[in-house]
Design an enzyme around this catalytic site. Structure first.
Site, PDB file in Angstrom:
ATOM      1  N   ASN A  18       0.836  -1.222   0.000  1.00 23.84           N
ATOM      2  CA  ASN A  18       0.000   0.000   0.000  1.00 23.84           C
ATOM      3  C   ASN A  18       0.860   1.256   0.000  1.00 23.84           C
ATOM      4  O   ASN A  18       0.540   2.230  -0.672  1.00 23.84           O
ATOM      5  CB  ASN A  18      -0.957  -0.013   1.197  1.00 23.84           C
ATOM      6  N   ARG A  69       2.485   0.954  26.172  1.00 26.40           N
ATOM      7  CA  ARG A  69       1.945   1.332  24.866  1.00 26.40           C
ATOM      8  C   ARG A  69       1.924   2.852  24.678  1.00 26.40           C
ATOM      9  O   ARG A  69       2.201   3.365  23.600  1.00 26.40           O
ATOM     10  CB  ARG A  69       0.492   0.867  24.787  1.00 26.40           C
ATOM     11  N   ARG A  95      -0.402  -2.349  14.833  1.00 23.75           N
ATOM     12  CA  ARG A  95      -0.540  -2.057  16.266  1.00 23.75           C
ATOM     13  C   ARG A  95      -1.790  -1.196  16.470  1.00 23.75           C
ATOM     14  O   ARG A  95      -2.118  -0.376  15.600  1.00 23.75           O
ATOM     15  CB  ARG A  95       0.665  -1.249  16.790  1.00 23.75           C
ATOM     16  N   HIS A 113      -8.601  -1.273   5.687  1.00 25.70           N
ATOM     17  CA  HIS A 113      -8.962  -2.584   6.236  1.00 25.70           C
ATOM     18  C   HIS A 113      -9.431  -3.467   5.077  1.00 25.70           C
ATOM     19  O   HIS A 113     -10.240  -3.021   4.255  1.00 25.70           O
ATOM     20  CB  HIS A 113     -10.067  -2.427   7.285  1.00 25.70           C
ATOM     21  N   ASP A 145     -10.690   5.784  14.937  1.00 26.13           N
ATOM     22  CA  ASP A 145     -11.135   6.272  16.246  1.00 26.13           C
ATOM     23  C   ASP A 145     -10.626   5.296  17.309  1.00 26.13           C
ATOM     24  O   ASP A 145      -9.783   4.456  17.021  1.00 26.13           O
ATOM     25  CB  ASP A 145     -12.664   6.464  16.280  1.00 26.13           C
TER      26      ASP A 145
HETATM   27  C1  GRF Z   1      -3.383  -5.061   3.822  1.00 24.97           C
HETATM   28  O1  GRF Z   1      -4.174  -6.178   3.599  1.00 24.97           O
HETATM   29  C2  GRF Z   1      -4.143  -4.032   4.612  1.00 24.97           C
HETATM   30  O2  GRF Z   1      -5.504  -4.027   4.296  1.00 24.97           O
HETATM   31  C3  GRF Z   1      -3.948  -4.496   6.020  1.00 24.97           C
HETATM   32  O3  GRF Z   1      -2.623  -4.963   6.061  1.00 24.97           O
HETATM   33  C4  GRF Z   1      -2.212  -5.360   4.745  1.00 24.97           C
HETATM   34  C5  GRF Z   1      -0.993  -4.547   4.411  1.00 24.97           C
HETATM   35  O4  GRF Z   1      -0.366  -4.915   3.246  1.00 24.97           O
HETATM   36  N1  GRF Z   1      -4.248  -3.420   6.936  1.00 24.97           N
HETATM   37  P1  GRF Z   1       0.883  -4.081   2.710  1.00 24.97           P
HETATM   38  O5  GRF Z   1       1.927  -4.074   3.829  1.00 24.97           O
HETATM   39  O6  GRF Z   1       0.422  -2.700   2.363  1.00 24.97           O
HETATM   40  O7  GRF Z   1       1.363  -4.859   1.515  1.00 24.97           O
END
Ligand code: GRF
Length: 224
Positions: A18, A69, A95, A113, A145
């Site tokens: 991502n 934390r 986290r 997500h 949130d």
């Molecule tokens: C993805 O599936 C995202 O939705 C989730 O963790 C994964 C991250 O993948 N929160 P990357 O590290 O971006 O390849």
């Protein structure tokens, strides 16, 4: 490009695909943003390599070095503020954030997500979706949130789930959409088009598709 440049801080814990999509969209000038800092809570992850390859500042702040934390989150906040971050992007960051963090960046933390929230929050969602037998799955970008995967939803993308799907190929199908909608959400933010009303995020000025629908399996003979 139409927005004001937004300063991003990207938090990662893993592969960073991502992050890569966001970098690519910035470099292609589709995204009015600059990545001021990439922070991983896990040393040696591939996301850090990606940042390095594109000349982006990157650092590791390991949660294991903090007993509480809150202390770890405080350290993250300081690092992000030092780098003048306006919007925090959780790109596969594994986290939970404490109120200390969220108070420093109220409604300025976005997460992706890999499910259509509020269905399938938490982890290992792809196998759960296959096992449940849902016909559609997808992904959600939301503001963070204090709950887990409960924040106001910005944008969702839908993919079909086919009979022969495994968790692995469903994950890949969803990930492809994640790479698009995360950047899209950031760009909407940059253009000042997101308006938060309670737990709803309203989007200004977009072209609607009236009567848009999908069925899976296809609605053979019942299309109208
Ligand atoms: C993805 O599936 C995202 O939705 C989730 O963790 C994964 C991250 O993948 N929160 P990357 O590290 O971006 O390849």
């Amino acid at each position: 490009m139409k927005g004001a440049m937004v300063n991003l801080g990207v938090l990662v814990s893993g592969s960073g695909s991502n992050l890569q999509a966001i970098i690519d969209n910035i470099e292609a000038q589709r995204l009015d943003a600059r990545i001021k800092i990439v922070i991983s809570n896990v040393p040696g992850v591939f996301a850090l390599e990606r940042a390095k390859k594109h000349g982006l500042p990157a650092m590791v702040i390991s949660h294991k070095e903090f007993r509480k934390r809150e202390d770890f989150d405080q350290k993250l906040v300081e690092a992000l503020q030092t780098h003048e971050v306006e919007l925090v992007i959780l790109a596969g960051y594994m986290r939970l954030l404490t109120p200390i963090f969220l108070r420093a960046f109220p409604m300025r933390v976005m997460n992706i997500h890999p499910a259509l929230l509020p269905s399938f929050p938490g982890t290992h969602v792809w196998q759960a979706e296959v096992d449940y037998g849902v016909k559609f799955a997808g992904c959600t970008v939301h503001f963070v949130d204090e709950g887990t995967d409960t924040g106001p939803i910005i944008i969702q993308a839908v993919v079909p789930v086919y009979d022969e799907d495994t968790a692995e190929n469903l994950q890949a199908r969803i990930l492809k959409q994640e790479h698009k909608i995360f950047s899209q959400a950031i760009q909407l933010y940059a253009e000042g088009r997101l308006e938060i009303q309670g737990r709803r995020v309203l989007t200004k000025d977009f072209s609607k598709t009236p009567d848009f629908f999908m069925t899976n399996p296809p609605a053979e003979g019942f299309e109208r």
